[in-house]
Design an enzyme around this catalytic site. Structure first.
Site, PDB file in Angstrom:
ATOM      1  N   LYS A 135       0.824  -1.208   0.000  1.00 23.62           N
ATOM      2  CA  LYS A 135       0.000   0.000   0.000  1.00 23.62           C
ATOM      3  C   LYS A 135       0.860   1.261   0.000  1.00 23.62           C
ATOM      4  O   LYS A 135       0.627   2.183  -0.780  1.00 23.62           O
ATOM      5  CB  LYS A 135      -0.926   0.002   1.214  1.00 23.62           C
ATOM      6  CG  LYS A 135      -1.762   1.260   1.349  1.00 23.62           C
ATOM      7  CD  LYS A 135      -2.560   1.236   2.637  1.00 23.62           C
ATOM      8  CE  LYS A 135      -2.863   2.625   3.132  1.00 23.62           C
ATOM      9  NZ  LYS A 135      -3.504   2.636   4.448  1.00 23.62           N
ATOM     10  N   ASP A 153      -6.991   1.189   0.695  1.00 27.01           N
ATOM     11  CA  ASP A 153      -7.046   1.440   2.128  1.00 27.01           C
ATOM     12  C   ASP A 153      -8.430   1.045   2.626  1.00 27.01           C
ATOM     13  O   ASP A 153      -9.203   0.400   1.907  1.00 27.01           O
ATOM     14  CB  ASP A 153      -6.712   2.908   2.440  1.00 27.01           C
ATOM     15  CG  ASP A 153      -7.855   3.849   2.095  1.00 27.01           C
ATOM     16  OD1 ASP A 153      -8.764   3.466   1.326  1.00 27.01           O
ATOM     17  OD2 ASP A 153      -7.847   4.992   2.584  1.00 27.01           O
TER      18      ASP A 153
END
Length: 248
Positions: A135, A153
């Site tokens: 991420k 997310d």
């Protein structure tokens, strides 16, 4: 396991995921035209550090810490020139400060040893940095203009599930599902649109379906779909709601 709305989308006749994607992007872009990364930074190194610090805390909190942090630390060498304990205290308010200080110092060492002190652009290279997972690497690469994946997310996961764009609860699998239908040119912008929509309208506990510009495209919508002529008003309400709310 989060509920899958893929079958619900089919039952309601909302169309295939790929067919709904274009209007979803267009409406979110109109409603959240200011959607962008909320972290404040100047330069590649500050971006990397800010994103690393954003784990398990809010962007607002990170910005509060980095306002003074970035005046003190301006290069990879600066982060290594102070004792570990001093950096920990400087990061204290971000939470998990010991691990974050350790990761940042490790990342700085690798930047100096392998990348001449420069932040790399590719996902495989970014993943070589301690404390940088998929991420974080996706965020950094996208903000540097080299998006190679889609950031997933909590907001992106929740909204892509509610829209019936994925069946999965695994961020890696969700990214794969989204990458199949989201045009590559939109990989950097798409997660920002979902993130800001999640902050402003599609709340985790109390989604505001009555003002959502995606109500007629969303299989998780809790209210009757709005009339076509009402969408502009909903977009305006979403923008007004955005100005009222602070980024979390």
């Amino acid at each position: 396991m989060a509920r899958s709305y893929v079958e619900e989308a089919r039952r309601r006749g909302l169309g295939r995921r790929r067919e709904r994607l274009a209007p979803i992007v267009a409406r979110l872009a109109e409603a959240h035209g200011d959607a962008e990364i909320a972290l404040r930074f100047s330069g590649d190194l500050e971006l990397l550090v800010a994103v690393m610090l954003s784990a398990q805390t809010t962007d607002v909190n990170v910005n509060r810490v980095t306002e003074r942090l970035f005046r003190k630390y301006r290069s990879p060498q600066d982060y290594l020139a102070v004792p570990q304990e001093e950096l920990e205290q400087d990061l204290f308010q971000t939470g998990f400060y010991r691990q974050k200080a350790k990761s940042i110092r490790g990342a700085m060492r690798v930047l100096l040893e392998e990348f001449d002190g420069r932040v790399p652009r590719t996902i495989p290279e970014l993943l070589r940095l301690p404390g940088v997972a998929r991420k974080t690497a996706n965020v950094v690469a996208a903000e540097l203009g080299h998006a190679q994946g889609i950031v997933v997310d909590t907001h992106v996961r929740r909204i892509s599930q509610r829209l019936g764009l994925t069946r999965s609860d695994d961020p890696v699998k969700i990214e794969r599902d989204l990458a199949k239908i989201v045009p590559r040119a939109e990989w950097a912008r798409f997660p920002h649109l979902l993130i800001w929509h999640g902050r402003r309208v599609c709340d985790a506990r109390a989604p505001r379906c009555e003002v959502c510009v995606l109500a007629d495209l969303c299989p998780a919508c809790r209210v009757p779909a709005p009339a076509a002529g009402a969408r502009g008003g909903h977009a305006g309400e979403a923008r007004r709601s955005a100005r009222r709310g602070a980024a979390r």
